[in-house]
Scaffold this active site. Structure first.
Site, PDB file in Angstrom:
ATOM      1  N   ILE A   1     -13.223  -4.292   7.224  1.00  0.00           N
ATOM      2  CA  ILE A   1     -12.141  -3.242   7.305  1.00  0.00           C
ATOM      3  C   ILE A   1     -12.522  -2.334   6.135  1.00  0.00           C
ATOM      4  O   ILE A   1     -11.696  -2.143   5.358  1.00  0.00           O
ATOM      5  CB  ILE A   1     -10.743  -4.161   7.040  1.00  0.00           C
TER       6      ILE A   1
ATOM      7  N   ARG B   1     -18.408   9.375   6.876  1.00  0.00           N
ATOM      8  CA  ARG B   1     -18.327   7.936   6.564  1.00  0.00           C
ATOM      9  C   ARG B   1     -17.696   7.000   7.516  1.00  0.00           C
ATOM     10  O   ARG B   1     -18.316   5.921   7.848  1.00  0.00           O
ATOM     11  CB  ARG B   1     -17.701   7.859   4.951  1.00  0.00           C
TER      12      ARG B   1
ATOM     13  N   SER C   1     -12.272   4.720   4.038  1.00  0.00           N
ATOM     14  CA  SER C   1     -12.994   6.013   3.661  1.00  0.00           C
ATOM     15  C   SER C   1     -11.951   7.141   3.996  1.00  0.00           C
ATOM     16  O   SER C   1     -11.214   6.880   4.912  1.00  0.00           O
ATOM     17  CB  SER C   1     -14.377   6.195   4.393  1.00  0.00           C
TER      18      SER C   1
ATOM     19  N   LEU D   1     -18.013  -3.460  -0.609  1.00  0.00           N
ATOM     20  CA  LEU D   1     -18.923  -2.513  -1.110  1.00  0.00           C
ATOM     21  C   LEU D   1     -18.429  -2.119  -2.725  1.00  0.00           C
ATOM     22  O   LEU D   1     -19.441  -2.076  -3.415  1.00  0.00           O
ATOM     23  CB  LEU D   1     -18.826  -1.102  -0.346  1.00  0.00           C
TER      24      LEU D   1
ATOM     25  N   TYR E   1       0.857  -1.211   0.003  1.00  0.00           N
ATOM     26  CA  TYR E   1      -0.065   0.049  -0.093  1.00  0.00           C
ATOM     27  C   TYR E   1       0.813   1.451   0.023  1.00  0.00           C
ATOM     28  O   TYR E   1       0.244   2.376  -0.349  1.00  0.00           O
ATOM     29  CB  TYR E   1      -0.875   0.038   1.131  1.00  0.00           C
TER      30      TYR E   1
ATOM     31  N   ASN F   1     -19.630   4.173   9.329  1.00  0.00           N
ATOM     32  CA  ASN F   1     -19.193   2.357   9.030  1.00  0.00           C
ATOM     33  C   ASN F   1     -19.302   1.817  10.639  1.00  0.00           C
ATOM     34  O   ASN F   1     -19.627   0.879  10.752  1.00  0.00           O
ATOM     35  CB  ASN F   1     -17.870   2.443   8.439  1.00  0.00           C
TER      36      ASN F   1
END
Length: 257
Positions: free
Chosen positions: A226, A234, A229, A189, A52, A238
């Site tokens: 996990i 948001r 955002s 999502l 990442y 969550n």
């Protein structure tokens, strides 16, 4: 006030919060600001990976949050291309994060043929050396998990996989449960038709959003979530999925989307 997030025990004294903050594709200043906002909102489980490219920003956010290291569960992951360089990769992650250990280290994807087992053994060595508290895998099927257990007697504590209503696989879930492997789901999502009328109807009946329904559905299946955002509102949304429950019929409906 942030909600109390349930946790699942991975090993004696090691508990994984069932709602974490995902950081895939969040880099640079945004990674720092988003992680700070998530910690401020009440998240105590941060999921990152060497691939990442944001471990340094996450580490800085953790230090600047004022939270004690023991209060935050940190997961990072070993790229499959780094098989054979496990210790060096972990040391780089620890340095970037600014910590002495991570709570969970995963093999991000199964390495090339023949390398999965030696990589797993290397993770276990780092655990025994105290640099990681628990070891697991990501994107492994049942047969690959069984190979690791058969050859080492050590079961991955977590298997992180893509999960959504469209990818709902009861057999895989049952296999992992039988082996006492905790399933973490990502991209739930991204891979869901959020305008599906069935999901919209369920969300409307609870006064919540469709993404909240999907996240709550995962928790009902004992799948750790996990969501990511960059928007604080948001992030709080969550977390608030703990504030409602789905009926058995609603869960079955989401299963079939």
């Amino acid at each position: 006030m942030a909600p109390e997030i349930p946790a699942v025990e991975l090993a004696p004294g090691v508990s994984l919060p069932t709602i974490g903050f995902g950081t895939w594709q969040i880099t640079g200043r945004s990674a720092y600001e988003s992680t700070r906002a998530a910690l401020d909102a009440g998240y105590r489980h941060i999921d990152t990976a060497t691939m990442y490219g944001n471990e340094e920003e996450i580490g800085r956010a953790l230090r600047d949050s004022g939270l004690d290291r023991s209060e935050v569960f940190i997961t990072t992951k070993l790229p499959p291309s780094h098989a054979g360089r496990e210790r060096q990769t972990l040391e780089a992650s620890l340095k970037a994060l600014g910590v002495d250990f991570v709570d969970l280290w995963l093999i991000h994807w199964p390495p090339a043929r023949g390398k999965s087992l030696p990589t797993w053994i290397a993770l276990l060595e780092q655990r025994d050396a105290g640099r990681i508290r628990t070891a697991g895998v990501s994107n492994y099927d049942t047969a690959l998990v069984d190979e690791l257990v058969r050859e080492t007697g050590e079961t991955p504590v977590v298997n992180q996989v893509a999960w959504s209503p469209a990818e709902h696989d009861p057999k895989f879930l049952a296999d992992m449960r039988d082996r006492r492997v905790v399933v973490e789901g990502y991209s739930s999502l991204k891979n869901t038709p959020l305008d599906d009328p069935r999901l919209v109807a369920i969300a409307s009946s609870h006064g919540v959003t469709v993404p909240q329904v999907v996240l709550r559905w995962q928790l009902h299946h004992d799948i750790v979530i996990i969501p990511k955002s960059t928007r604080p509102e948001r992030m709080r949304e969550n977390l608030s999925v703990l504030g409602f429950s789905l009926s058995d019929d609603e869960i079955e409906t989401v299963n079939s989307v």
